[in-house]
Design an enzyme around this catalytic site. Structure first.
Site, mmCIF file in Angstrom:
data_model
loop_
_atom_site.group_PDB
_atom_site.id
_atom_site.type_symbol
_atom_site.label_atom_id
_atom_site.label_comp_id
_atom_site.label_asym_id
_atom_site.label_seq_id
_atom_site.Cartn_x
_atom_site.Cartn_y
_atom_site.Cartn_z
ATOM 1 N N GLY A 134 0.853 -1.297 -0.059
ATOM 2 C CA GLY A 134 0.151 0.045 0.025
ATOM 3 C C GLY A 134 0.817 1.279 0.034
ATOM 4 N N CYS A 135 0.221 2.310 -0.247
ATOM 5 C CA CYS A 135 0.841 3.648 -0.219
ATOM 6 C C CYS A 135 0.826 4.547 0.977
ATOM 7 C CB CYS A 135 0.107 4.452 -1.319
ATOM 8 S SG CYS A 135 1.118 4.031 -3.109
ATOM 9 N N ILE A 136 -0.026 3.932 1.896
ATOM 10 C CA ILE A 136 -0.368 4.590 3.066
ATOM 11 C C ILE A 136 0.304 3.733 4.226
ATOM 12 C CG2 ILE A 136 -2.190 5.710 4.611
ATOM 13 C CD1 ILE A 136 -1.928 6.970 1.915
#
Lengths: 105, 156
Positions: A103-105
């Site tokens: 994920g990017c978060i």
């Protein structure tokens, strides 16, 4: 994928050193990966994070975000970064024997 | 020989819309998650992201935003900006992307330094008290460059 030996166990790892089979993991392997990544000893707080990451991955098929980690692991974000200065989600996943979070978060 | 890894970034957030603020926040949070040192410098309308009263009310620009693929007059219908913002916020929550106030707090807790731009603060007649507590300081452009030394600068 390459085979290597961690804590006396032959295991398969990806190019960044993440275990490819979470089932091949044990706590000795975790301790050795931690030492190789700048954490000389895993404290109870480290384990709380590593165990949480692993449980969530095995339950959901994906590692939790740093947001979820901070909210639900019982270890707040500030402390996560003190425990794992090189990146809590990434490093706890590596130590926990699960794939690198995507994920990017 | 592999390239040297990035070890430090300073991210400038200059736009006040939702789509103007999120990319910089994602870059900052992503840097910290990779163990990269990060500073975030808020300037012009980007300061809405750290403004006590405004940071909960940042919206998608519905007018003059070709990315929305709406007819210009539709974008101007009263409330359109709120509707689009609401839809996007719902989608982001599903993806576990926090709302701006929570995201900024997360980034501050991750050890990134948050700064407001002195020139913009003067221009808009603001003071330190207008900003959330996580903001470390109001700094000049020269001080920004001092803090950015040795790293990459990303303008958004």
């Amino acid at each position: 994928m390459t085979q290597t030996t961690i804590a006396g166990h032959p295991v398969d790892v990806d190019p960044e050193g993440f275990l490819t089979d979470p089932g091949a993991w044990d706590r000795d392997i975790a301790a050795e990966i931690a030492r190789d990544n700048g954490i000389p000893e895993l404290t109870e707080r480290h384990w709380q994070v590593v165990d949480f990451m692993r449980e969530r991955y095995l339950r959901d098929g994906a590692a939790p975000s740093i947001r979820t980690l901070g909210k639900a692991s019982g270890v707040p974000v500030k402390e996560l970064y003190q425990l794992f200065p090189k990146g809590p989600a990434k490093l706890a996943a590596k130590i926990g024997g699960i794939p690198k979070p995507r994920g990017c978060i | 020989m592999p390239d040297d890894p990035i070890t430090k970034v300073s991210i400038i957030i200059s736009k006040g819309s939702l789509e103007g603020i999120y990319p910089g926040l994602i870059l900052a949070n992503g840097a910290r998650m990779e163990g990269i040192e990060a500073n975030v410098f808020f300037t012009f309308f980007g300061m809405d992201a750290i403004h006590r009263e405004r940071h909960e009310h940042v919206k998608v620009a519905a007018v003059g935003n070709p990315g929305l693929h709406l007819a210009t007059w539709v974008g101007g219908v009263p409330g359109m900006s709120s509707i689009v913002t609401h839809q996007l916020a719902k989608k982001m929550e599903e993806l576990d992307i926090p709302p701006i106030p929570e995201f900024v707090e997360l980034i501050a807790d991750s050890g990134a330094g948050l700064y407001a731009c002195q020139a913009s603060v003067d221009m808009f007649g603001l003071t330190r008290a207008d900003f959330i507590d996580q903001v470390e300081d109001v700094i000049t452009v020269g001080e920004f460059y001092e803090r950015a030394a040795g790293g990459q600068i990303i303008f958004t």
